[in-house]
Design a protein around this motif. Sequence first.
Motif, mmCIF file in Angstrom:
data_model
loop_
_atom_site.group_PDB
_atom_site.id
_atom_site.type_symbol
_atom_site.label_atom_id
_atom_site.label_comp_id
_atom_site.label_asym_id
_atom_site.label_seq_id
_atom_site.Cartn_x
_atom_site.Cartn_y
_atom_site.Cartn_z
ATOM 1 N N ARG A 158 0.814 -1.222 0.000
ATOM 2 C CA ARG A 158 0.000 0.000 0.000
ATOM 3 C C ARG A 158 0.845 1.268 0.000
ATOM 4 O O ARG A 158 0.333 2.353 -0.261
ATOM 5 C CB ARG A 158 -0.937 -0.002 1.199
ATOM 6 N N THR A 159 2.145 1.142 0.317
ATOM 7 C CA THR A 159 3.017 2.330 0.344
ATOM 8 C C THR A 159 3.598 2.654 -1.020
ATOM 9 O O THR A 159 4.213 3.707 -1.191
ATOM 10 C CB THR A 159 4.193 2.123 1.324
ATOM 11 N N ILE A 160 3.399 1.771 -2.002
ATOM 12 C CA ILE A 160 4.104 1.867 -3.278
ATOM 13 C C ILE A 160 3.171 2.395 -4.361
ATOM 14 O O ILE A 160 2.018 1.972 -4.474
ATOM 15 C CB ILE A 160 4.663 0.484 -3.677
ATOM 16 N N ARG A 161 3.666 3.301 -5.174
ATOM 17 C CA ARG A 161 2.872 3.848 -6.272
ATOM 18 C C ARG A 161 2.648 2.779 -7.347
ATOM 19 O O ARG A 161 3.402 1.811 -7.457
ATOM 20 C CB ARG A 161 3.586 5.049 -6.900
ATOM 21 N N ARG A 162 1.619 2.969 -8.145
ATOM 22 C CA ARG A 162 1.396 2.075 -9.287
ATOM 23 C C ARG A 162 2.599 2.188 -10.228
ATOM 24 O O ARG A 162 3.035 3.275 -10.569
ATOM 25 C CB ARG A 162 0.108 2.456 -10.018
ATOM 26 N N GLY A 163 3.121 1.047 -10.624
ATOM 27 C CA GLY A 163 4.333 1.033 -11.443
ATOM 28 C C GLY A 163 5.613 0.898 -10.633
ATOM 29 O O GLY A 163 6.692 0.761 -11.207
ATOM 30 N N GLY A 164 5.476 0.921 -9.296
ATOM 31 C CA GLY A 164 6.638 0.778 -8.436
ATOM 32 C C GLY A 164 6.962 -0.685 -8.168
ATOM 33 O O GLY A 164 6.417 -1.600 -8.797
ATOM 34 N N ALA A 165 7.865 -0.908 -7.206
ATOM 35 C CA ALA A 165 8.338 -2.270 -6.975
ATOM 36 C C ALA A 165 8.588 -2.533 -5.491
ATOM 37 O O ALA A 165 8.908 -1.616 -4.723
ATOM 38 C CB ALA A 165 9.620 -2.529 -7.768
ATOM 39 N N LEU A 166 8.431 -3.798 -5.130
ATOM 40 C CA LEU A 166 8.759 -4.302 -3.800
ATOM 41 C C LEU A 166 9.789 -5.404 -3.958
ATOM 42 O O LEU A 166 9.556 -6.379 -4.680
ATOM 43 C CB LEU A 166 7.503 -4.850 -3.112
ATOM 44 N N PHE A 167 10.936 -5.239 -3.287
ATOM 45 C CA PHE A 167 11.993 -6.250 -3.316
ATOM 46 C C PHE A 167 12.137 -6.852 -1.921
ATOM 47 O O PHE A 167 12.812 -6.289 -1.059
ATOM 48 C CB PHE A 167 13.329 -5.633 -3.744
ATOM 49 N N PRO A 168 11.510 -7.990 -1.646
ATOM 50 C CA PRO A 168 11.725 -8.658 -0.355
ATOM 51 C C PRO A 168 13.016 -9.475 -0.420
ATOM 52 O O PRO A 168 13.162 -10.360 -1.266
ATOM 53 C CB PRO A 168 10.498 -9.560 -0.214
ATOM 54 N N ILE A 169 13.958 -9.182 0.471
ATOM 55 C CA ILE A 169 15.234 -9.896 0.447
ATOM 56 C C ILE A 169 15.038 -11.375 0.771
ATOM 57 O O ILE A 169 15.700 -12.243 0.218
ATOM 58 C CB ILE A 169 16.224 -9.253 1.437
ATOM 59 N N PHE A 170 14.111 -11.663 1.668
ATOM 60 C CA PHE A 170 13.764 -13.050 2.006
ATOM 61 C C PHE A 170 12.314 -13.260 1.594
ATOM 62 O O PHE A 170 11.393 -12.947 2.346
ATOM 63 C CB PHE A 170 13.953 -13.301 3.505
ATOM 64 N N PRO A 171 12.083 -13.757 0.379
ATOM 65 C CA PRO A 171 10.710 -13.787 -0.151
ATOM 66 C C PRO A 171 9.875 -14.980 0.294
ATOM 67 O O PRO A 171 8.677 -15.026 -0.005
ATOM 68 C CB PRO A 171 10.943 -13.831 -1.665
ATOM 69 N N LEU A 172 10.474 -15.939 0.978
ATOM 70 C CA LEU A 172 9.735 -17.142 1.342
ATOM 71 C C LEU A 172 8.539 -16.781 2.223
ATOM 72 O O LEU A 172 8.675 -16.090 3.227
ATOM 73 C CB LEU A 172 10.650 -18.116 2.085
ATOM 74 N N GLY A 173 7.376 -17.223 1.835
ATOM 75 C CA GLY A 173 6.161 -16.961 2.603
ATOM 76 C C GLY A 173 5.374 -15.757 2.119
ATOM 77 O O GLY A 173 4.265 -15.499 2.619
ATOM 78 N N PHE A 174 5.905 -15.004 1.152
ATOM 79 C CA PHE A 174 5.160 -13.856 0.640
ATOM 80 C C PHE A 174 3.871 -14.331 -0.018
ATOM 81 O O PHE A 174 3.877 -15.233 -0.850
ATOM 82 C CB PHE A 174 6.006 -13.074 -0.372
ATOM 83 N N ALA A 175 2.757 -13.697 0.369
ATOM 84 C CA ALA A 175 1.452 -14.160 -0.114
ATOM 85 C C ALA A 175 0.634 -13.035 -0.743
ATOM 86 O O ALA A 175 -0.587 -13.163 -0.881
ATOM 87 C CB ALA A 175 0.667 -14.787 1.035
ATOM 88 N N GLY A 176 1.297 -11.943 -1.133
ATOM 89 C CA GLY A 176 0.566 -10.789 -1.624
ATOM 90 C C GLY A 176 0.587 -10.601 -3.124
ATOM 91 O O GLY A 176 0.407 -9.468 -3.613
ATOM 92 N N HIS A 177 0.780 -11.670 -3.886
ATOM 93 C CA HIS A 177 0.925 -11.513 -5.338
ATOM 94 C C HIS A 177 -0.354 -10.988 -5.997
ATOM 95 O O HIS A 177 -0.284 -10.173 -6.926
ATOM 96 C CB HIS A 177 1.353 -12.836 -5.963
ATOM 97 N N ASP A 178 -1.509 -11.417 -5.545
ATOM 98 C CA ASP A 178 -2.758 -10.927 -6.138
ATOM 99 C C ASP A 178 -2.944 -9.436 -5.854
ATOM 100 O O ASP A 178 -3.316 -8.662 -6.754
ATOM 101 C CB ASP A 178 -3.951 -11.719 -5.600
ATOM 102 N N GLU A 179 -2.694 -9.029 -4.625
ATOM 103 C CA GLU A 179 -2.801 -7.604 -4.287
ATOM 104 C C GLU A 179 -1.790 -6.786 -5.076
ATOM 105 O O GLU A 179 -2.108 -5.690 -5.562
ATOM 106 C CB GLU A 179 -2.583 -7.394 -2.788
ATOM 107 N N ALA A 180 -0.573 -7.319 -5.236
ATOM 108 C CA ALA A 180 0.448 -6.598 -6.004
ATOM 109 C C ALA A 180 -0.008 -6.389 -7.442
ATOM 110 O O ALA A 180 0.156 -5.296 -8.014
ATOM 111 C CB ALA A 180 1.766 -7.364 -5.959
ATOM 112 N N ALA A 181 -0.602 -7.416 -8.038
ATOM 113 C CA ALA A 181 -1.092 -7.292 -9.410
ATOM 114 C C ALA A 181 -2.200 -6.252 -9.491
ATOM 115 O O ALA A 181 -2.237 -5.434 -10.433
ATOM 116 C CB ALA A 181 -1.590 -8.645 -9.902
#
Length: 356
Positions: free
Chosen positions: A245-268
């Motif tokens: 929610r902090t990121i503008r449309r067209g921006g990016a989130l880089f999780p250094i440890f991505p295991l367990g990330f479950a927000g792909h639908d919201e990101a899309a």
Amino acid sequence: MKAIRFHEFGAPDVLRYEDALTPVIKPGEVLVRVQAAGLNPPDWYLREGYKALPPEWRPSVTFPAIPGSDVSGIVEKVADDVTAFSPGDEVFGMIRFPSFGESLGYAEYVSAPASDLAAKPRHLDHIHAAAVPMSGLTAWQFLIELGHNEQNPLQSERHSPVPLAGKSVMINGAAGGVGHLALQLAKHEGARVIAVASTRHEAFLRELGADEFIDYTKTKPEDDVRDIDLVVDAVGGPTSGRFLRTIRRGGALFPIFPLGFAGHDEAADRGVTVSATQVRSSGDQLAQLARLLDSGAVRVAVDSTYPLSEAAAAHERAEAGHIQGKIVLAVGNPIADQSGQAGVPSSQWPPRMRGH
């Protein structure tokens, strides 16, 4: 030689300081007399038996195992086909990573592919040089240049760094090993950086160049920050999705440890790219980092140091959390033996931050 080995998975107390065979180098390799070894999360993942991974993903580990991938030391011997280094050269590197017990860094000697090594930064002692490789390469490969074409097992798309000049970047976990180096690389590339950490780290992070500081114990950044170009979550894990929610449309989130990330639908839905990579050894990239460290554009902080024989205590410190920079094991005589540098006297340990 002496090394830290463990004969079963478990808590820090499974780590033993004991005799081990000195490695024999193969073609393309260098034997390094280790002066210091840096601690990294994969060291305790290995020690614990990769218990955070699903059982079917857990690699086989042969006992006794020696943890550790990051070293700084002095070249003892080179294979006949190695021309980049000679005995007596001071080098640092992340050895054979990714690996599952093959790096063997917590030891007095380590064999290393020459391609994994670079000349130690002239203005760093071995303690601070050993703090750099994995954290520095992680920040570099996420933010500057991937540098390899290997498939990331955690995502199908190839990770691609984004332009940083003139962009806004928020770094969660900014005081840790990856975070404090990512902050400085983003600043060096021309970004405006918001650092997220606890209260005690504010002065440290502002000294490193943070434009803004958020104390997460008082303010939730996901509630107050909006329209960020890039969030680097150096903590990662299942909670990374809160930053979408902090990121503008067209921006990016880089999780250094991505295991367990479950927000792909919201990101899309939000039009945010979520991407990560698995860090890999690269002497060439470390050489570029070394130039930034020698120029003072980037500095590395050491939270605490322990003798090699006290690796268990070092792992206990890591488990306590709230680390500022890196934890390092002193193996040889890393303070006195350093390219004409006076170094950090033992009376001043733990050393703080070094750069030119």
